[in-house]
Motif scaffolding. Sequence first.
Motif, short mmCIF file in Angstrom:
data_model
loop_
_atom_site.label_atom_id
_atom_site.label_comp_id
_atom_site.label_asym_id
_atom_site.label_seq_id
_atom_site.Cartn_x
_atom_site.Cartn_y
_atom_site.Cartn_z
N GLU A 125 0.83 -1.21 0.00
CA GLU A 125 0.00 0.00 0.00
C GLU A 125 0.87 1.26 0.00
OE1 GLU A 125 -2.08 -3.46 1.55
OE2 GLU A 125 -0.30 -2.46 2.35
N LEU A 126 1.93 1.23 0.79
CA LEU A 126 2.83 2.39 0.83
C LEU A 126 3.60 2.54 -0.49
CD1 LEU A 126 4.18 2.13 4.48
CD2 LEU A 126 2.56 3.81 3.57
N ARG A 127 3.96 1.42 -1.11
CA ARG A 127 4.62 1.47 -2.42
C ARG A 127 3.69 2.10 -3.47
NH1 ARG A 127 9.32 -1.67 -3.13
NH2 ARG A 127 9.76 -2.91 -1.27
N GLU A 128 2.43 1.69 -3.43
CA GLU A 128 1.44 2.24 -4.37
C GLU A 128 1.27 3.74 -4.15
OE1 GLU A 128 -3.28 1.87 -4.85
OE2 GLU A 128 -2.23 -0.05 -4.98
N GLN A 129 1.19 4.15 -2.88
CA GLN A 129 1.08 5.57 -2.56
C GLN A 129 2.30 6.32 -3.08
OE1 GLN A 129 1.78 6.65 1.53
NE2 GLN A 129 0.24 8.29 1.43
N GLU A 130 3.50 5.80 -2.86
CA GLU A 130 4.73 6.43 -3.32
C GLU A 130 4.73 6.60 -4.84
OE1 GLU A 130 8.61 8.06 -3.19
OE2 GLU A 130 7.11 7.80 -1.64
N GLN A 131 4.29 5.57 -5.55
CA GLN A 131 4.22 5.65 -7.01
C GLN A 131 3.24 6.72 -7.47
OE1 GLN A 131 3.36 1.57 -7.98
NE2 GLN A 131 5.53 0.99 -8.02
N ARG A 132 2.07 6.81 -6.79
CA ARG A 132 1.09 7.85 -7.14
C ARG A 132 1.67 9.24 -6.92
NH1 ARG A 132 -2.53 4.97 -3.92
NH2 ARG A 132 -2.46 6.66 -2.40
N VAL A 133 2.33 9.43 -5.79
CA VAL A 133 2.91 10.73 -5.48
C VAL A 133 3.96 11.10 -6.51
CG1 VAL A 133 4.35 11.96 -3.80
CG2 VAL A 133 2.38 10.64 -3.02
N ARG A 134 4.85 10.17 -6.84
CA ARG A 134 5.91 10.46 -7.83
C ARG A 134 5.32 10.78 -9.20
NH1 ARG A 134 11.12 9.59 -6.37
NH2 ARG A 134 11.44 8.49 -4.41
N LYS A 135 4.29 10.04 -9.59
CA LYS A 135 3.65 10.28 -10.88
C LYS A 135 3.03 11.68 -10.92
CE LYS A 135 0.36 8.29 -14.11
NZ LYS A 135 -0.62 7.23 -14.37
N GLN A 136 2.34 12.06 -9.84
CA GLN A 136 1.73 13.38 -9.78
C GLN A 136 2.79 14.48 -9.76
OE1 GLN A 136 -1.64 14.20 -10.04
NE2 GLN A 136 -0.74 16.22 -10.30
N ALA A 137 3.86 14.27 -8.99
CA ALA A 137 4.94 15.26 -8.93
C ALA A 137 5.58 15.45 -10.31
CB ALA A 137 5.99 14.83 -7.90
N SER A 138 5.79 14.35 -11.01
CA SER A 138 6.36 14.41 -12.36
C SER A 138 5.42 15.18 -13.30
CB SER A 138 6.61 13.00 -12.88
OG SER A 138 7.10 13.05 -14.19
N SER A 139 4.13 14.93 -13.19
CA SER A 139 3.15 15.62 -14.00
C SER A 139 3.15 17.11 -13.69
CB SER A 139 1.76 15.01 -13.74
OG SER A 139 0.77 15.73 -14.45
N ASN A 140 3.23 17.46 -12.41
CA ASN A 140 3.27 18.87 -12.01
C ASN A 140 4.52 19.56 -12.55
OD1 ASN A 140 0.90 18.53 -10.62
ND2 ASN A 140 1.86 18.44 -8.60
N ALA A 141 5.66 18.86 -12.50
CA ALA A 141 6.92 19.43 -12.99
C ALA A 141 6.84 19.73 -14.48
CB ALA A 141 8.08 18.50 -12.69
N LYS A 142 6.18 18.86 -15.22
CA LYS A 142 6.04 19.07 -16.68
C LYS A 142 5.15 20.27 -16.99
CE LYS A 142 6.94 14.30 -17.84
NZ LYS A 142 6.38 13.02 -18.25
N LYS A 143 4.16 20.53 -16.12
CA LYS A 143 3.25 21.68 -16.33
C LYS A 143 3.97 23.00 -16.07
CE LYS A 143 -0.90 19.19 -14.95
NZ LYS A 143 -1.91 19.05 -13.88
N ASN A 144 4.92 22.98 -15.16
CA ASN A 144 5.62 24.21 -14.80
C ASN A 144 6.82 24.39 -15.68
OD1 ASN A 144 3.79 24.68 -12.74
ND2 ASN A 144 4.97 23.50 -11.28
#
Length: 144
Positions: A125-144
Motif C-alpha cells: 500500500e505504501l509502495r502504491e502511494q509512493e508511485q502515485r505521489v511520484r507520478k503526480q509530482a512528475s506531471s506537475n513538474a512538466k506543467k511548470n
Amino acid sequence: MRFMVIVKASKDSEAGKMPSEKLLAAMGKFNEELVRAGIMLAGEGLQPSSKGARVRFAGTKRTVIDGPFTESKELVAGFWLWKVKSKEEAIEWVKRCPNPMEGDSEIEIRQLFEPEDFGSELTPELREQEQRVRKQASSNAKKN
C-alpha cells in the motif's frame, strides 16, 4: 543508482556573487555532457541562504529560523540529480566537473534511497502511494 551531487556554498556564493561568464559557459558544457550521457536528471543553483529559512522540529513544536546561516561550509549552493551505475562512476564524473567556485570548493556525493532499500516496512500500500505521489509530482513538474 541515483545520486544527489551537492555543490557546497562558499563565502562568495553566500554573498550573492554571481559566477563569471567563463564559469557559466564551462558548467553549461559539462551539463550538456551529462545530458548526452543520459546521467543528469535535474540540476539547479540555489540562492544564498540569506533568502532562505529553516524550520526546526522539537516534538510538535516548529520554529522558523530566517537566513542567513553562519556556517557556510555546510551550506548548499547547488545540486544535480544523477542516475549512474555506481558511486565510483559518480566520482569520476565529479572529477571532470569544472571547479564550481572561483576559489577552493567541495562537491559532496550522496546516494538516494530506492524503494527496495526499505524492505518489508514499505508495504504494498505504501509502495502504491509512493508511485502515485511520484507520478503526480512528475506531471506537475512538466506543467511548470
